[in-house]
Design a protein around this motif. Structure first.
Motif, PDB file in Angstrom:
ATOM      1  N   ARG A  48       0.842  -1.307  -0.217  1.00 44.75           N
ATOM      2  CA  ARG A  48       0.172   0.025   0.121  1.00 44.75           C
ATOM      3  C   ARG A  48       0.769   1.396   0.131  1.00 44.75           C
ATOM      4  O   ARG A  48       1.327   1.273   0.627  1.00 44.75           O
ATOM      5  CB  ARG A  48      -0.688   0.323   1.497  1.00 44.75           C
ATOM      6  CG  ARG A  48      -2.195  -1.286   1.195  1.00 44.75           C
ATOM      7  CD  ARG A  48      -2.847  -1.126   0.255  1.00 44.75           C
ATOM      8  NE  ARG A  48      -3.797   0.525   0.883  1.00 44.75           N
ATOM      9  CZ  ARG A  48      -5.151   1.170   1.810  1.00 44.75           C
ATOM     10  NH1 ARG A  48      -6.010   0.069   1.641  1.00 44.75           N
ATOM     11  NH2 ARG A  48      -5.142   2.154   1.535  1.00 44.75           N
ATOM     12  N   ASP A  50       0.239   4.670   0.416  1.00 46.04           N
ATOM     13  CA  ASP A  50      -0.757   5.286   0.936  1.00 46.04           C
ATOM     14  C   ASP A  50       0.465   4.719   2.725  1.00 46.04           C
ATOM     15  O   ASP A  50       0.020   5.626   3.489  1.00 46.04           O
ATOM     16  CB  ASP A  50      -1.907   5.616   1.190  1.00 46.04           C
ATOM     17  CG  ASP A  50      -2.900   4.322   1.388  1.00 46.04           C
ATOM     18  OD1 ASP A  50      -2.549   3.242   1.314  1.00 46.04           O
ATOM     19  OD2 ASP A  50      -3.890   4.856   1.363  1.00 46.04           O
ATOM     20  N   GLN A  51       0.508   3.588   2.588  1.00 41.37           N
ATOM     21  CA  GLN A  51       0.532   3.897   4.163  1.00 41.37           C
ATOM     22  C   GLN A  51       2.154   3.129   4.359  1.00 41.37           C
ATOM     23  O   GLN A  51       2.971   1.505   4.955  1.00 41.37           O
ATOM     24  CB  GLN A  51      -0.268   2.229   4.547  1.00 41.37           C
ATOM     25  CG  GLN A  51      -1.385   2.508   4.871  1.00 41.37           C
ATOM     26  CD  GLN A  51      -2.948   1.799   5.315  1.00 41.37           C
ATOM     27  OE1 GLN A  51      -2.351   0.481   5.062  1.00 41.37           O
ATOM     28  NE2 GLN A  51      -3.541   1.788   5.344  1.00 41.37           N
ATOM     29  N   ASP A  69       5.165  -1.677   3.704  1.00 43.79           N
ATOM     30  CA  ASP A  69       4.231  -0.733   4.627  1.00 43.79           C
ATOM     31  C   ASP A  69       3.427  -1.305   5.449  1.00 43.79           C
ATOM     32  O   ASP A  69       4.625  -1.584   6.686  1.00 43.79           O
ATOM     33  CB  ASP A  69       2.697  -1.101   3.196  1.00 43.79           C
ATOM     34  CG  ASP A  69       1.974  -2.586   3.168  1.00 43.79           C
ATOM     35  OD1 ASP A  69       2.467  -3.377   4.292  1.00 43.79           O
ATOM     36  OD2 ASP A  69       1.306  -2.555   2.092  1.00 43.79           O
ATOM     37  N   ALA A  70       3.260  -0.771   6.079  1.00 49.63           N
ATOM     38  CA  ALA A  70       2.257  -0.207   7.834  1.00 49.63           C
ATOM     39  C   ALA A  70       2.118  -1.999   8.184  1.00 49.63           C
ATOM     40  O   ALA A  70       1.957  -2.535   8.949  1.00 49.63           O
ATOM     41  CB  ALA A  70       2.132   0.497   7.991  1.00 49.63           C
ATOM     42  N   HIS A  71       1.796  -2.733   7.051  1.00 47.07           N
ATOM     43  CA  HIS A  71       1.288  -4.302   6.723  1.00 47.07           C
ATOM     44  C   HIS A  71       2.652  -5.002   7.065  1.00 47.07           C
ATOM     45  O   HIS A  71       2.136  -6.243   7.124  1.00 47.07           O
ATOM     46  CB  HIS A  71       0.258  -4.712   6.160  1.00 47.07           C
ATOM     47  CG  HIS A  71      -1.287  -3.624   6.298  1.00 47.07           C
ATOM     48  ND1 HIS A  71      -2.549  -3.736   7.458  1.00 47.07           N
ATOM     49  CD2 HIS A  71      -1.610  -2.591   5.177  1.00 47.07           C
ATOM     50  CE1 HIS A  71      -2.682  -2.295   7.020  1.00 47.07           C
ATOM     51  NE2 HIS A  71      -2.302  -2.009   5.721  1.00 47.07           N
ATOM     52  N   ALA A  99       1.431   8.525   2.693  1.00 48.60           N
ATOM     53  CA  ALA A  99       2.053   8.218   4.372  1.00 48.60           C
ATOM     54  C   ALA A  99       2.897   9.032   5.581  1.00 48.60           C
ATOM     55  O   ALA A  99       2.858   8.950   5.996  1.00 48.60           O
ATOM     56  CB  ALA A  99       3.189   7.255   3.571  1.00 48.60           C
ATOM     57  N   GLU A 102       0.914  11.286   7.476  1.00 42.64           N
ATOM     58  CA  GLU A 102       0.142  10.576   8.270  1.00 42.64           C
ATOM     59  C   GLU A 102       1.269  10.132   9.045  1.00 42.64           C
ATOM     60  O   GLU A 102       0.617   9.427  10.538  1.00 42.64           O
ATOM     61  CB  GLU A 102      -0.938   9.384   7.882  1.00 42.64           C
ATOM     62  CG  GLU A 102      -1.612   9.790   7.233  1.00 42.64           C
ATOM     63  CD  GLU A 102      -2.422   8.830   6.654  1.00 42.64           C
ATOM     64  OE1 GLU A 102      -2.448   7.107   6.721  1.00 42.64           O
ATOM     65  OE2 GLU A 102      -3.732   8.815   5.820  1.00 42.64           O
ATOM     66  N   LEU A 104       3.430   7.843   9.121  1.00 42.87           N
ATOM     67  CA  LEU A 104       3.394   6.451   8.808  1.00 42.87           C
ATOM     68  C   LEU A 104       5.156   6.099   8.342  1.00 42.87           C
ATOM     69  O   LEU A 104       5.951   5.498   8.005  1.00 42.87           O
ATOM     70  CB  LEU A 104       2.932   6.029   7.812  1.00 42.87           C
ATOM     71  CG  LEU A 104       2.104   5.711   8.862  1.00 42.87           C
ATOM     72  CD1 LEU A 104       0.736   5.264   7.845  1.00 42.87           C
ATOM     73  CD2 LEU A 104       2.077   4.479   9.509  1.00 42.87           C
TER      74      LEU A 104
END
Length: 134
Positions: A48, A50-51, A69-71, A99, A102, A104
């Motif tokens: 992602r 955006d993450q 990503d964050a995941h 990202a 925010e 991240l």
């Protein structure tokens, strides 16, 4: 009729050819929405944009860009893909900006700025060539 050593030699050549094909088969990179996807012969990886939490430039025989990503998902791509495809670069940059806004994206702003400068430079050169100003 082949002897067992000839058969073994042919199998080794076939294995070597298959390995070479797998190594040299280029990844296909695409972007849809906030997803950046890299497809190889047998593997597909997605992040992602955006993450994103990190963007790293990996040095070696060929330079690679590692996106996480964050995941926990990660994608490795050749920066040349982004340089030669400004639309793909724009999608990645847009997601990375979200990202970062925010909080991240903690690691990789410098790598993205360097890549942005390179994409801008290559795009400007292409425009100059197309208009005959070079």
């Amino acid at each position: 009729m082949q002897s067992s050593s000839e058969r073994r030699q042919n199998e080794l050549w076939l294995a070597l050819a298959l390995l070479l094909f797998l190594v040299l088969f280029p990844a296909r990179v695409s972007a849809h929405g906030n997803w950046l996807t890299s497809r190889r012969l047998l593997v597909e990886r997605r992040v992602r944009t955006d993450q994103l939490v990190s963007v790293r430039c990996l040095k070696g025989v060929s330079q690679r860009l590692l996106l996480r990503d964050a995941h926990g998902a990660r994608v490795e791509i050749d920066p040349e893909v982004l340089v030669s495809n400004p639309v793909l670069w724009h999608r990645l940059e847009e997601g990375a900006r979200k990202a970062a806004a925010e909080g991240l994206l903690l690691c990789g702003q410098t790598a993205l700025h360097r890549l942005a400068a390179r994409v801008d430079r290559e795009t400007a050169l292409a425009v100059f060539k197309a208009s005959g100003l070079e």
